[in-house]
Design a protein around this motif. Structure first.
Motif, PDB file in Angstrom:
ATOM      1  N   UNK A  71      -6.667  -0.921 -18.245  1.00  0.00           N
ATOM      2  CA  UNK A  71      -5.727   0.170 -18.535  1.00  0.00           C
ATOM      3  C   UNK A  71      -4.490  -0.368 -19.265  1.00  0.00           C
ATOM      4  N   UNK A  72      -3.950  -1.481 -18.769  1.00  0.00           N
ATOM      5  CA  UNK A  72      -2.729  -2.011 -19.361  1.00  0.00           C
ATOM      6  C   UNK A  72      -2.984  -2.685 -20.703  1.00  0.00           C
ATOM      7  N   UNK A 109       4.637  -2.493 -10.228  1.00  0.00           N
ATOM      8  CA  UNK A 109       4.406  -1.587  -9.107  1.00  0.00           C
ATOM      9  C   UNK A 109       2.915  -1.348  -8.926  1.00  0.00           C
ATOM     10  N   UNK A 110       2.232  -1.061 -10.021  1.00  0.00           N
ATOM     11  CA  UNK A 110       0.796  -0.811  -9.949  1.00  0.00           C
ATOM     12  C   UNK A 110       0.036  -2.071  -9.545  1.00  0.00           C
ATOM     13  N   UNK A 111       0.443  -3.204 -10.058  1.00  0.00           N
ATOM     14  CA  UNK A 111      -0.198  -4.465  -9.708  1.00  0.00           C
ATOM     15  C   UNK A 111      -0.081  -4.732  -8.210  1.00  0.00           C
ATOM     16  N   UNK A 112       1.087  -4.467  -7.672  1.00  0.00           N
ATOM     17  CA  UNK A 112       1.327  -4.734  -6.250  1.00  0.00           C
ATOM     18  C   UNK A 112       0.668  -3.726  -5.318  1.00  0.00           C
ATOM     19  N   UNK A 120     -10.089  -4.953  -5.556  1.00  0.00           N
ATOM     20  CA  UNK A 120     -11.269  -4.425  -6.244  1.00  0.00           C
ATOM     21  C   UNK A 120     -10.912  -3.586  -7.472  1.00  0.00           C
ATOM     22  N   UNK A 121      -9.672  -3.137  -7.597  1.00  0.00           N
ATOM     23  CA  UNK A 121      -9.258  -2.309  -8.717  1.00  0.00           C
ATOM     24  C   UNK A 121      -8.487  -3.048  -9.796  1.00  0.00           C
ATOM     25  N   UNK A 122      -8.314  -4.350  -9.628  1.00  0.00           N
ATOM     26  CA  UNK A 122      -7.489  -5.102 -10.579  1.00  0.00           C
ATOM     27  C   UNK A 122      -8.102  -5.182 -11.970  1.00  0.00           C
ATOM     28  N   UNK A 123      -9.416  -5.305 -12.062  1.00  0.00           N
ATOM     29  CA  UNK A 123     -10.050  -5.356 -13.391  1.00  0.00           C
ATOM     30  C   UNK A 123      -9.794  -4.057 -14.148  1.00  0.00           C
TER      31      UNK A 123
END
Length: 69
Positions: A23-24, A7-10, A15-18
């Protein structure tokens, strides 16, 4: 956890993926540490008749009571 990660990935902008990845990674490291601690406690209990090390408090009764309420 897998569903929450997806859910968070999608919903995370590119720009926030790194930051999301960091976090994960932390979540996974914490989970691995907790699992190792659990294995150590289990081994201790097997060697000491089910007793916890003295620095731990058994709260099983408190949890059982709160669920019954």
């Amino acid at each position: 956890m897998r569903m929450e990660f997806l859910r968070q990935l999608n919903t995370t902008p590119l720009s926030g993926l790194a930051e999301l990845g960091e976090k994960w990674i932390k979540v996974i490291e914490d989970l691995e540490s907790a699992a190792e601690l659990g294995r150590e406690l289990h081994a201790y209990q097997q060697q000491h008749g089910g007793q916890l090390p003295e620095q731990y408090t058994d709260v099983t009764d408190l949890i059982t009571e709160s669920r019954a309420a």
